[in-house]
Write an enzyme that holds these catalytic residues in place. Structure first.
Site, PDB file in Angstrom:
ATOM      1  N   SER A 149       1.156  -1.071   0.182  1.00 37.60           N
ATOM      2  CA  SER A 149       0.854  -0.348  -0.122  1.00 37.60           C
ATOM      3  C   SER A 149       0.293   1.390   0.024  1.00 37.60           C
ATOM      4  CB  SER A 149      -1.237   0.264   1.437  1.00 37.60           C
ATOM      5  OG  SER A 149      -2.149  -0.545   1.474  1.00 37.60           O
ATOM      6  N   GLU A 232       0.251  -2.795  13.739  1.00 41.67           N
ATOM      7  CA  GLU A 232      -0.466  -3.089  12.929  1.00 41.67           C
ATOM      8  C   GLU A 232      -1.967  -3.232  13.445  1.00 41.67           C
ATOM      9  OE1 GLU A 232      -0.135  -5.145   8.902  1.00 41.67           O
ATOM     10  OE2 GLU A 232      -1.163  -4.289   8.082  1.00 41.67           O
TER      11      GLU A 232
HETATM   12  C1  FAD Z   1      -6.334  -3.811   0.663  1.00 42.91           C
HETATM   13  C2  FAD Z   1      -4.584  -4.941   1.452  1.00 42.91           C
HETATM   14  C3  FAD Z   1      -3.558  -3.617   1.773  1.00 42.91           C
HETATM   15  C4  FAD Z   1      -2.851  -4.514   2.209  1.00 42.91           C
HETATM   16  N1  FAD Z   1      -1.291  -3.575   1.979  1.00 42.91           N
HETATM   17  C5  FAD Z   1      -0.029  -4.330   2.674  1.00 42.91           C
HETATM   18  C6  FAD Z   1       0.932  -3.244   2.709  1.00 42.91           C
HETATM   19  O1  FAD Z   1       1.161  -1.988   2.495  1.00 42.91           O
HETATM   20  N2  FAD Z   1       1.627  -4.513   2.406  1.00 42.91           N
HETATM   21  C7  FAD Z   1       1.934  -6.333   2.876  1.00 42.91           C
HETATM   22  O2  FAD Z   1       3.191  -6.530   2.532  1.00 42.91           O
HETATM   23  N3  FAD Z   1       0.941  -6.573   2.404  1.00 42.91           N
HETATM   24  C8  FAD Z   1      -0.123  -5.842   1.989  1.00 42.91           C
HETATM   25  N4  FAD Z   1      -1.246  -6.867   2.062  1.00 42.91           N
HETATM   26  C9  FAD Z   1      -1.370  -8.221   1.838  1.00 42.91           C
HETATM   27  C10 FAD Z   1      -1.683  -8.760   3.032  1.00 42.91           C
HETATM   28  O3  FAD Z   1      -1.031  -8.879   4.062  1.00 42.91           O
HETATM   29  C11 FAD Z   1      -1.887  -9.909   2.809  1.00 42.91           C
HETATM   30  O4  FAD Z   1      -2.919  -9.816   1.481  1.00 42.91           O
HETATM   31  C12 FAD Z   1      -2.603 -11.024   3.311  1.00 42.91           C
HETATM   32  O5  FAD Z   1      -1.636 -11.303   4.314  1.00 42.91           O
HETATM   33  C13 FAD Z   1      -2.748 -12.169   2.751  1.00 42.91           C
HETATM   34  O6  FAD Z   1      -1.562 -13.207   2.082  1.00 42.91           O
HETATM   35  P1  FAD Z   1      -2.100 -13.961   0.418  1.00 42.91           P
HETATM   36  O7  FAD Z   1      -2.622 -12.701  -0.317  1.00 42.91           O
HETATM   37  O8  FAD Z   1      -0.675 -13.835  -0.186  1.00 42.91           O
HETATM   38  O9  FAD Z   1      -2.496 -14.415   0.907  1.00 42.91           O
HETATM   39  P2  FAD Z   1      -2.880 -16.235   1.328  1.00 42.91           P
HETATM   40  O10 FAD Z   1      -1.670 -16.010   2.227  1.00 42.91           O
HETATM   41  O11 FAD Z   1      -2.289 -17.371   0.470  1.00 42.91           O
HETATM   42  O12 FAD Z   1      -4.000 -17.011   1.859  1.00 42.91           O
HETATM   43  C14 FAD Z   1      -4.867 -17.293   1.208  1.00 42.91           C
HETATM   44  C15 FAD Z   1      -5.865 -18.028   1.654  1.00 42.91           C
HETATM   45  O13 FAD Z   1      -5.626 -18.773   2.936  1.00 42.91           O
HETATM   46  C16 FAD Z   1      -5.677 -18.857   3.741  1.00 42.91           C
HETATM   47  N5  FAD Z   1      -4.787 -19.772   5.048  1.00 42.91           N
HETATM   48  C17 FAD Z   1      -3.855 -19.245   4.688  1.00 42.91           C
HETATM   49  N6  FAD Z   1      -2.439 -19.908   5.645  1.00 42.91           N
HETATM   50  C18 FAD Z   1      -3.892 -20.432   6.616  1.00 42.91           C
HETATM   51  C19 FAD Z   1      -3.760 -20.757   8.225  1.00 42.91           C
HETATM   52  N7  FAD Z   1      -2.771 -21.563   8.522  1.00 42.91           N
HETATM   53  N8  FAD Z   1      -5.158 -21.592   8.670  1.00 42.91           N
HETATM   54  C20 FAD Z   1      -6.403 -20.595   7.600  1.00 42.91           C
HETATM   55  N9  FAD Z   1      -6.021 -20.561   6.522  1.00 42.91           N
HETATM   56  C21 FAD Z   1      -5.129 -19.767   5.850  1.00 42.91           C
HETATM   57  C22 FAD Z   1      -5.803 -17.405   4.441  1.00 42.91           C
HETATM   58  O14 FAD Z   1      -7.495 -16.723   5.482  1.00 42.91           O
HETATM   59  C23 FAD Z   1      -6.307 -16.982   2.805  1.00 42.91           C
HETATM   60  O15 FAD Z   1      -8.446 -16.988   2.548  1.00 42.91           O
HETATM   61  C24 FAD Z   1      -2.839  -6.129   1.688  1.00 42.91           C
HETATM   62  C25 FAD Z   1      -4.008  -6.471   1.689  1.00 42.91           C
HETATM   63  C26 FAD Z   1      -4.970  -5.955   1.338  1.00 42.91           C
HETATM   64  C27 FAD Z   1      -5.982  -6.986   0.952  1.00 42.91           C
END
Ligand code: FAD
Length: 397
Positions: A149, A232
């Site tokens: 972000s 955060e």
């Molecule tokens: C609006 C927005 C702003 C963001 N800003 C930032 C930012 O500024 N900096 C930054 O670094 N990141 C940022 N992010 C990223 C955010 O931190 C990640 O999207 C989030 O941590 C999930 O990671 P992923 O998208 O890789 O999903 P994944 O980790 O691939 O997860 C996919 C699905 O699997 C589920 N899952 C995964 N592991 C488990 C588990 N162990 N147990 C149960 N369920 C599980 C998750 O809940 C999810 O539903 C942002 C995201 C959004 C939507």
């Protein structure tokens, strides 16, 4: 306290309106807002003066928040720096980093982004592959971050990177400050379903970081990464940072405009949103009390974050129900309609940013309720022996 309250009221009566009236872009407006807060002694209210704060108490901060929540304020674009980086540097930064970064951060002079997530490391953040290699007095950093972000506008990034592949994945991670304006940093905006490009892909290609910009110890950054995540979640849970749920007042206004305040189902949902807001304020009060007692933000921040997400999503759905199909099919440029289209498309992101709902539940289960830890087969395996550790990161788009 009475004198402080009078000072805050005087400030809020004049300054926000002046800044809102400026004809500048929203990053500049946000910077002016934070500078004004700092000059008035209203930035980092409960933090010591030597860290640029106002040297008052959490009760003063609470009072400020309450009074400010009743006003229309400039939107802050500096939330990552103020809500997450600032408390982390205060606690773990060391004197040199504190001197260099804290005051410019509070004054809105530096806009920060958070370089955590990668294409292969979101919930399982410790699998990150971005590599930092020591070269004399500097590290050279190569890899890719995503969903960052504010990266397109950021001056600085707080990053976690891999500095050691010979130890298990949680142990070879280092936190460092990356200058986002240097050659080798490529930022590519990602367009969201709201139509706005709020987050970005960030490619790092041999980016230079002085060793003096390492936060804490080399290879020991995981603990700091988690501390920043707690900050955060506290910031998101207390409403000081992140996206704001649709307000109760907006919902009532929309229902009134459409003659729906007598509809029983709408009234029931409005009552739910009102109650959920009250619960949120109590969670916030609990978090303030724990800060006042000198306890840092812990895993209970996940409760506030999860609740605020639930509130935000349900309030957005209610908005959609009140406004009806006009929320998505109405004329563009009609403020009332555009607002709800935006809110409805934006709300699902609350379940992801700052850690997903499932991850918050895992944290609450393990760290708050003391339930058994999730099974993990790779905790003790050196990173280089993991499948993910065998990839060579590339920093080119
Ligand atoms: C609006 C927005 C702003 C963001 N800003 C930032 C930012 O500024 N900096 C930054 O670094 N990141 C940022 N992010 C990223 C955010 O931190 C990640 O999207 C989030 O941590 C999930 O990671 P992923 O998208 O890789 O999903 P994944 O980790 O691939 O997860 C996919 C699905 O699997 C589920 N899952 C995964 N592991 C488990 C588990 N162990 N147990 C149960 N369920 C599980 C998750 O809940 C999810 O539903 C942002 C995201 C959004 C939507």
């Amino acid at each position: 306290m009475r004198e402080f309250e009078a000072h805050v009221r005087r400030f809020l009566d004049r300054v926000p309106a002046e800044i809102l009236a400026l004809e500048v872009d929203d990053v500049t407006r946000s910077a002016r807002w934070h500078r004004a807060l700092h000059e008035a002694g209203l930035a980092a209210i409960a933090y010591p003066r030597r860290f640029g704060g106002a040297g008052l108490t959490p009760a003063h901060q609470e009072l400020f928040d309450r009074l400010a929540s009743q006003r229309r304020l400039p939107v802050s674009r500096h939330g990552i720096g103020i809500g997450m980086v600032y408390p982390t540097l205060v606690e773990h930064g060391g004197d040199e980093l504190r001197r260099k970064y804290l005051v410019p951060l509070l004054r809105g002079e530096d806009l920060w982004c958070q370089l955590y997530s990668e294409p292969g490391a979101g919930s399982d953040l410790a699998s990150l592959q971005t590599r930092a290699v020591r070269d004399g007095d500097v590290f050279r950093v190569t890899g890719q971050k995503v969903w960052t972000s504010g990266a397109a506008e950021a001056d600085l990034g707080i990053a976690i990177v891999r500095t050691n592949v010979d130890v298990p994945k949680h142990r070879g991670i280092t936190m460092m400050v990356i200058d986002m304006r240097q050659p080798g940093v490529t930022v590519r905006p990602l367009r969201q379903m709201t139509g706005v490009s709020e987050f970005n892909e960030v490619f790092l290609d041999e980016v230079v970081v002085p060793v003096s910009d390492v936060v804490g110890d080399v290879d020991r950054g995981w603990r700091l990464a988690v501390a920043l995540l707690h900050n955060e979640r506290r910031s998101l849970g207390t409403g000081r940072g992140g996206r704001q749920p649709a307000s109760f007042e907006w919902l009532v206004e929309a229902a009134r405009d459409r003659g729906l305040t007598g509809d029983r189902l709408i009234r029931q949902e409005l009552a739910w949103v009102h109650s959920a807001n009250l619960i949120l304020s109590w969670l916030k009060a609990r978090s303030e009390a724990s800060a006042e007692a000198g306890r840092g933000p812990g895993p209970e921040g996940s409760v506030g974050k999860l609740w605020r997400t639930r509130l935000g999503r349900r309030a957005a759905a209610l908005g959609g129900r009140i406004v009806g199909s006009a929320a998505i099919a109405g004329p563009a440029g009609d403020g009332g309609v555009d607002r709800w289209a935006y809110v409805m498309c934006d709300a699902p992101g609350m379940s992801l940013g700052g850690g997903t709902d499932e991850i918050q539940r895992n944290t609450i289960g393990e760290k708050v309720l003391g339930l058994p830890r999730e099974p993990s087969v790779d905790r003790e395996v050196p990173f280089r022996d993991l499948l993910t550790g065998k990839h060579t990161p590339t920093g080119t788009p």
